[in-house]
Scaffold this active site. Sequence first.
Site, mmCIF file in Angstrom:
data_model
loop_
_atom_site.group_PDB
_atom_site.id
_atom_site.type_symbol
_atom_site.label_atom_id
_atom_site.label_comp_id
_atom_site.label_asym_id
_atom_site.label_seq_id
_atom_site.Cartn_x
_atom_site.Cartn_y
_atom_site.Cartn_z
ATOM 1 N N TYR A 156 -9.643 -11.157 -6.863
ATOM 2 C CA TYR A 156 -8.708 -11.179 -7.988
ATOM 3 C C TYR A 156 -8.920 -12.399 -8.878
ATOM 4 O O TYR A 156 -8.526 -12.372 -10.048
ATOM 5 C CB TYR A 156 -7.264 -11.124 -7.477
ATOM 6 C CG TYR A 156 -6.994 -9.874 -6.676
ATOM 7 C CD1 TYR A 156 -6.955 -8.628 -7.294
ATOM 8 C CD2 TYR A 156 -6.804 -9.919 -5.303
ATOM 9 C CE1 TYR A 156 -6.734 -7.471 -6.566
ATOM 10 C CE2 TYR A 156 -6.581 -8.775 -4.564
ATOM 11 C CZ TYR A 156 -6.548 -7.550 -5.203
ATOM 12 O OH TYR A 156 -6.340 -6.404 -4.477
ATOM 13 N N HIS A 211 -4.139 -9.709 3.767
ATOM 14 C CA HIS A 211 -5.592 -9.716 3.934
ATOM 15 C C HIS A 211 -5.990 -10.598 5.116
ATOM 16 O O HIS A 211 -5.451 -11.709 5.274
ATOM 17 C CB HIS A 211 -6.286 -10.246 2.675
ATOM 18 C CG HIS A 211 -6.258 -9.276 1.534
ATOM 19 N ND1 HIS A 211 -6.474 -9.644 0.224
ATOM 20 C CD2 HIS A 211 -6.052 -7.937 1.499
ATOM 21 C CE1 HIS A 211 -6.401 -8.590 -0.556
ATOM 22 N NE2 HIS A 211 -6.145 -7.537 0.193
ATOM 23 N N HIS A 237 -2.419 2.975 -6.201
ATOM 24 C CA HIS A 237 -2.867 1.774 -5.482
ATOM 25 C C HIS A 237 -3.190 0.640 -6.454
ATOM 26 O O HIS A 237 -3.194 -0.531 -6.065
ATOM 27 C CB HIS A 237 -4.090 2.099 -4.620
ATOM 28 C CG HIS A 237 -4.482 0.988 -3.684
ATOM 29 N ND1 HIS A 237 -3.748 0.675 -2.561
ATOM 30 C CD2 HIS A 237 -5.527 0.120 -3.720
ATOM 31 C CE1 HIS A 237 -4.326 -0.346 -1.934
ATOM 32 N NE2 HIS A 237 -5.400 -0.698 -2.616
ATOM 33 N N ARG A 294 0.855 -1.177 0.000
ATOM 34 C CA ARG A 294 0.000 0.000 0.000
ATOM 35 C C ARG A 294 0.898 1.237 0.000
ATOM 36 O O ARG A 294 2.080 1.149 0.330
ATOM 37 C CB ARG A 294 -0.906 0.009 1.231
ATOM 38 C CG ARG A 294 -1.860 -1.189 1.318
ATOM 39 C CD ARG A 294 -2.677 -1.130 2.602
ATOM 40 N NE ARG A 294 -3.641 -2.216 2.704
ATOM 41 C CZ ARG A 294 -3.386 -3.401 3.273
ATOM 42 N NH1 ARG A 294 -2.190 -3.620 3.806
ATOM 43 N NH2 ARG A 294 -4.312 -4.346 3.316
ATOM 44 N N LYS A 345 -2.212 -2.170 7.463
ATOM 45 C CA LYS A 345 -3.629 -1.957 7.726
ATOM 46 C C LYS A 345 -4.102 -2.935 8.793
ATOM 47 O O LYS A 345 -3.818 -4.128 8.734
ATOM 48 C CB LYS A 345 -4.426 -2.157 6.426
ATOM 49 C CG LYS A 345 -5.884 -1.751 6.536
ATOM 50 C CD LYS A 345 -6.568 -1.834 5.189
ATOM 51 C CE LYS A 345 -8.021 -1.383 5.267
ATOM 52 N NZ LYS A 345 -8.688 -1.461 3.949
ATOM 53 N N ARG A 399 -0.853 -2.315 -6.599
ATOM 54 C CA ARG A 399 -1.052 -3.424 -5.640
ATOM 55 C C ARG A 399 -2.048 -4.431 -6.209
ATOM 56 O O ARG A 399 -1.826 -5.649 -6.119
ATOM 57 C CB ARG A 399 -1.532 -2.852 -4.307
ATOM 58 C CG ARG A 399 -1.873 -3.894 -3.243
ATOM 59 C CD ARG A 399 -2.203 -3.180 -1.934
ATOM 60 N NE ARG A 399 -2.991 -3.985 -1.024
ATOM 61 C CZ ARG A 399 -2.492 -4.836 -0.132
ATOM 62 N NH1 ARG A 399 -1.178 -5.005 -0.060
ATOM 63 N NH2 ARG A 399 -3.278 -5.516 0.677
#
Length: 314
Positions: free
Chosen positions: A297, A288, A262, A131, A156, A265
């Site tokens: 994805y 994640h 972004h 990120r 995150k 990514r």
Amino acid sequence: MLDQVSIVCRRRHLSPRTEDSYRFWIRKFIYFHGKRHPNTMGGPEVEAFLNHLASERHLSASSQTQALNALVFLYDSVLEQPLGEMAGLKRVQRRHRVPVVLAREEVKAILGQMTGVVRLMAELMYGAGLRVNECMTLRVKDIDFSGGVLNVRSGKGAKDRTTLLPERLHAPLKQQLLRVAELHKQDLSHGAGLAPLPSALARKYPSASTSLAWQFVFPSAVLRPWGESGRLARWHASDSTVQRAFREARDRAGIHKHASVHTLRHSFATHLLAFGTDIRTIQLLLGHRSLQTTMIYTHVIEVTRNVASPFDSL
């Protein structure tokens, strides 16, 4: 009261961005109700504000959720007056969106339009799936050339993880670290040379902030006062530095997709999937929490893989 919000946020080690977001929505809530103190309000007023955001302001589901989280935090953790069930709350329906992904040729074309440190930032974000803020806050000690990995700290959700360090970036990163070391040496000679440390590490390790290991890989161009002492410290570069450079490079490359930095990514994850990397590995590299988040994805790849339009056979 907003100072109390900040105190509780910092006590719970919430990120500065989360703190800023909470303060923003709480301020909006107070102004919406004519500057009444939240102590005099409750669930009905919160419902009215959130429904206004949905029906009058037409905000997205994520923005309404941010506002809801801020107000639940205010009443539960700061005022200690839980809101309870809000039956009249109208939630914005969350839309299922497929992320914008750049083809490999498009990534190459955009990076070819970038130069210097901002190009290295963008290459690292694409090569490691970072990120923007994770790239900006990398420190010298987080780069492991021998292991070929990057250690991402406090990503995150305040989570640490390990991701790839592309071999092709070893040499330019080493050159960048030499520049950081020279800049750090100059700062020390002028009585500065500090790097801001998280939490209470500055008190636990007083000399750490002056060490090269804790300096940012992509430092700011200016020195700023830090902490109660007011001594000059060098923070990391601003997110907007690479964001602006990427937009300009995208336009020069003639790429018309609605792509931001972004998007690199998203492209990292999608291209790994196309190369045959398993989805669980990609989830770990991206950091994640849920595999369901990473599964988006697979939609980008599988919808068009090995499928030909009937128009082509006419």
